[in-house]
Design a protein around this motif. Structure first.
Motif, PDB file in Angstrom:
ATOM      1  N   ALA A  52       0.808  -1.216   0.000  1.00  0.00           N
ATOM      2  CA  ALA A  52       0.000   0.000   0.000  1.00  0.00           C
ATOM      3  C   ALA A  52       0.842   1.268   0.000  1.00  0.00           C
ATOM      4  O   ALA A  52       0.395   2.314  -0.486  1.00  0.00           O
ATOM      5  N   GLU A  53       2.055   1.220   0.558  1.00  0.00           N
ATOM      6  CA  GLU A  53       2.857   2.441   0.626  1.00  0.00           C
ATOM      7  C   GLU A  53       3.875   2.554  -0.499  1.00  0.00           C
ATOM      8  O   GLU A  53       4.647   3.515  -0.547  1.00  0.00           O
ATOM      9  N   ALA A  54       3.887   1.608  -1.417  1.00  0.00           N
ATOM     10  CA  ALA A  54       4.897   1.613  -2.482  1.00  0.00           C
ATOM     11  C   ALA A  54       4.681   2.757  -3.460  1.00  0.00           C
ATOM     12  O   ALA A  54       3.546   3.083  -3.816  1.00  0.00           O
ATOM     13  N   ASP A  55       5.786   3.354  -3.895  1.00  0.00           N
ATOM     14  CA  ASP A  55       5.735   4.232  -5.062  1.00  0.00           C
ATOM     15  C   ASP A  55       5.746   3.406  -6.342  1.00  0.00           C
ATOM     16  O   ASP A  55       5.105   3.767  -7.335  1.00  0.00           O
ATOM     17  N   LEU A  56       6.490   2.297  -6.318  1.00  0.00           N
ATOM     18  CA  LEU A  56       6.578   1.390  -7.459  1.00  0.00           C
ATOM     19  C   LEU A  56       6.432  -0.042  -6.961  1.00  0.00           C
ATOM     20  O   LEU A  56       7.079  -0.431  -5.983  1.00  0.00           O
ATOM     21  N   LEU A  57       5.624  -0.827  -7.655  1.00  0.00           N
ATOM     22  CA  LEU A  57       5.509  -2.251  -7.389  1.00  0.00           C
ATOM     23  C   LEU A  57       6.185  -3.002  -8.527  1.00  0.00           C
ATOM     24  O   LEU A  57       5.937  -2.707  -9.711  1.00  0.00           O
ATOM     25  N   VAL A  58       7.039  -3.971  -8.183  1.00  0.00           N
ATOM     26  CA  VAL A  58       7.677  -4.796  -9.200  1.00  0.00           C
ATOM     27  C   VAL A  58       7.529  -6.257  -8.794  1.00  0.00           C
ATOM     28  O   VAL A  58       7.434  -6.590  -7.607  1.00  0.00           O
ATOM     29  N   GLY A  59       7.495  -7.120  -9.789  1.00  0.00           N
ATOM     30  CA  GLY A  59       7.359  -8.539  -9.495  1.00  0.00           C
ATOM     31  C   GLY A  59       7.569  -9.382 -10.724  1.00  0.00           C
ATOM     32  O   GLY A  59       7.674  -8.872 -11.849  1.00  0.00           O
ATOM     33  N   TRP A  60       7.614 -10.702 -10.501  1.00  0.00           N
ATOM     34  CA  TRP A  60       7.908 -11.619 -11.596  1.00  0.00           C
ATOM     35  C   TRP A  60       6.945 -12.797 -11.640  1.00  0.00           C
ATOM     36  O   TRP A  60       7.129 -13.719 -12.441  1.00  0.00           O
ATOM     37  N   ALA A  61       5.900 -12.776 -10.811  1.00  0.00           N
ATOM     38  CA  ALA A  61       4.907 -13.852 -10.847  1.00  0.00           C
ATOM     39  C   ALA A  61       4.146 -13.809 -12.170  1.00  0.00           C
ATOM     40  O   ALA A  61       4.077 -12.760 -12.829  1.00  0.00           O
ATOM     41  N   PRO A  62       3.553 -14.944 -12.589  1.00  0.00           N
ATOM     42  CA  PRO A  62       2.808 -14.946 -13.854  1.00  0.00           C
ATOM     43  C   PRO A  62       1.704 -13.898 -13.910  1.00  0.00           C
ATOM     44  O   PRO A  62       1.482 -13.274 -14.950  1.00  0.00           O
ATOM     45  N   ALA A  63       1.004 -13.687 -12.794  1.00  0.00           N
ATOM     46  CA  ALA A  63      -0.063 -12.683 -12.746  1.00  0.00           C
ATOM     47  C   ALA A  63       0.350 -11.570 -11.796  1.00  0.00           C
ATOM     48  O   ALA A  63       0.656 -11.827 -10.628  1.00  0.00           O
TER      49      ALA A  63
ATOM     50  N   ALA B 271      14.667 -10.362 -11.621  1.00  0.00           N
ATOM     51  CA  ALA B 271      16.110 -10.216 -11.422  1.00  0.00           C
ATOM     52  C   ALA B 271      16.870 -11.476 -11.809  1.00  0.00           C
ATOM     53  O   ALA B 271      18.041 -11.397 -12.195  1.00  0.00           O
ATOM     54  N   ALA B 272      16.232 -12.630 -11.712  1.00  0.00           N
ATOM     55  CA  ALA B 272      16.918 -13.879 -12.045  1.00  0.00           C
ATOM     56  C   ALA B 272      17.245 -13.971 -13.523  1.00  0.00           C
ATOM     57  O   ALA B 272      18.281 -14.522 -13.911  1.00  0.00           O
ATOM     58  N   THR B 273      16.381 -13.411 -14.369  1.00  0.00           N
ATOM     59  CA  THR B 273      16.605 -13.451 -15.810  1.00  0.00           C
ATOM     60  C   THR B 273      17.111 -12.124 -16.372  1.00  0.00           C
ATOM     61  O   THR B 273      17.575 -12.062 -17.506  1.00  0.00           O
ATOM     62  N   GLY B 274      16.972 -11.065 -15.570  1.00  0.00           N
ATOM     63  CA  GLY B 274      17.354  -9.734 -16.031  1.00  0.00           C
ATOM     64  C   GLY B 274      16.222  -8.963 -16.669  1.00  0.00           C
ATOM     65  O   GLY B 274      16.384  -7.764 -16.964  1.00  0.00           O
ATOM     66  N   GLU B 275      15.078  -9.595 -16.861  1.00  0.00           N
ATOM     67  CA  GLU B 275      13.955  -8.929 -17.519  1.00  0.00           C
ATOM     68  C   GLU B 275      13.497  -7.702 -16.721  1.00  0.00           C
ATOM     69  O   GLU B 275      13.162  -7.801 -15.545  1.00  0.00           O
ATOM     70  N   GLY B 276      13.503  -6.557 -17.357  1.00  0.00           N
ATOM     71  CA  GLY B 276      12.958  -5.346 -16.769  1.00  0.00           C
ATOM     72  C   GLY B 276      13.839  -4.643 -15.753  1.00  0.00           C
ATOM     73  O   GLY B 276      13.481  -3.558 -15.271  1.00  0.00           O
ATOM     74  N   VAL B 277      14.995  -5.226 -15.410  1.00  0.00           N
ATOM     75  CA  VAL B 277      15.822  -4.626 -14.355  1.00  0.00           C
ATOM     76  C   VAL B 277      16.381  -3.276 -14.802  1.00  0.00           C
ATOM     77  O   VAL B 277      16.341  -2.291 -14.048  1.00  0.00           O
TER      78      VAL B 277
END
Length: 329
Positions: free
Chosen positions: A144-155, A165-171
């Motif tokens: 709730a307090e995030a300025d940015l949310l990031v994640g790698w789950a399918p949904a 971070a494991a694959t480098g995608e989007g880092v």
């Protein structure tokens, strides 16, 4: 130029350290200096040693969250200033929330001449939402307090960036965004029930330990701790996060579990040659009684084919959070 402080939040086992290491490598490849400040309720952190093993200067704030140890955070930032970092990643305790009001806004208010503050990034845990109400309370407030949310789950939620971070995608894209200084920073201060917050954190047992193991005959790190990890996965109840780092002259092995009866995620020198002397760090967070957790850990370590010397062990429930600052406006 003032260094950028990029604070990374998210629940235990979400992948905060993995993201920081991937981003730190990018910063270094771009020719800039980087440093990391880790944070924990206890001391002797696997993550601090792991970051340093990647040739990234690191310091730590122990004994409580950044919010409760704000002067210690400033002291850690002072210590790493000798490395002349242009980017400083600060990793919050995985059970910590209310970071905006207690850490980021005080930094913005009191240290504008020393630091630029990046948006608060919260890493989404792939197993969330959690069935346990205490874990979900902490996780939901972190988001709730995030300025940015990031994640790698399918949904992912519609407003989250896909960063793996494991694959480098989007880092690289995420790193560019937080360093640009264009987005909102510390925009979402919480109205938090601190009694509920304290109860949620206290539902977790916290164990940190350091063990010296002398093996006769010599044994590789993988053969030493592989069976141990299997036993811990089976016997430690309600693991929320377990990290183990085994080091010897021939290499290291780092492993992580985010649930009981789960397979560990392992990295390091898996083919390291046998050695007699090993040092093992273990950090465990579990929905368990601290004394029972320590007894299980000590029992399973006793089954290692080595002579053990316990250098340090602590097992406890986190104390109620008492912020040093609380800045809402």
């Amino acid at each position: 130029m003032k260094p950028v402080i990029a604070l990374i939040g998210g629940f235990l086992g979400a992948g905060k350290t993995t993201l920081i290491l991937a981003a730190a490598e990018l910063v270094q490849r771009r020719g800039a200096n980087v440093a990391v400040v880790l944070n924990d309720q206890g001391d002797d952190l696997v993550d601090t040693h792991l970051v340093q093993s990647h040739c990234v200067p690191a310091d730590q704030v122990s004994g409580g969250c950044f919010c409760c140890r704000f002067p210690d955070l400033i002291e850690a930032l002072d210590r790493i200033a000798c490395c002349h970092p242009e980017v400083i990643f600060a990793e919050a305790v995985g059970s910590c929330t209310d970071i905006v009001a207690t850490t980021l806004r005080p930094l913005l208010r009191d240290y504008p001449d020393r630091f630029r503050v990046a948006p608060l990034t919260v890493v989404l845990h792939p197993a969330a939402p959690f069935a346990d109400p205490n874990l979900q309370f902490l996780n939901a407030n972190q988001q709730a307090e995030a300025d940015l949310l990031v994640g790698w789950a399918p949904a992912l939620p519609p407003d989250a960036r896909r960063v793996n971070a494991a694959t480098g995608e989007g880092v690289a894209e995420w790193l560019d965004e937080i360093l640009a200084g264009a987005g909102p920073v510390a925009a979402h201060a919480l109205t938090l029930d601190y009694a509920r917050y304290a109860a949620a954190e206290a539902s977790l047992a916290w164990l940190n330990a350091r063990v010296a193991a002398h093996a006769t005959p010599a044994i590789s790190p993988a053969m030493l701790v592989g069976p141990l990890l299997d036993r811990l996965s089976a016997t430690v109840p309600n693991i929320v996060h377990l990290k183990l780092l085994a080091q010897c002259d021939s290499g290291y092995l780092k492993a992580a579990l985010t649930a009981s009866h789960a397979d560990p995620v392992v990295e390091g020198t898996l083919d390291a040659s046998p050695a007699r002397d090993h040092e093992i760090l273990i950090n465990v967070r579990a929905l368990a009684d601290p004394a029972e957790l320590q007894a299980i850990i000590e029992c399973e370590f006793a089954r290692l084919p080595a002579r053990l010397a316990w250098k340090h062990v602590q097992s406890f429930r986190p104390a109620a959070p008492v912020p040093y600052h609380k800045t809402v406006a």
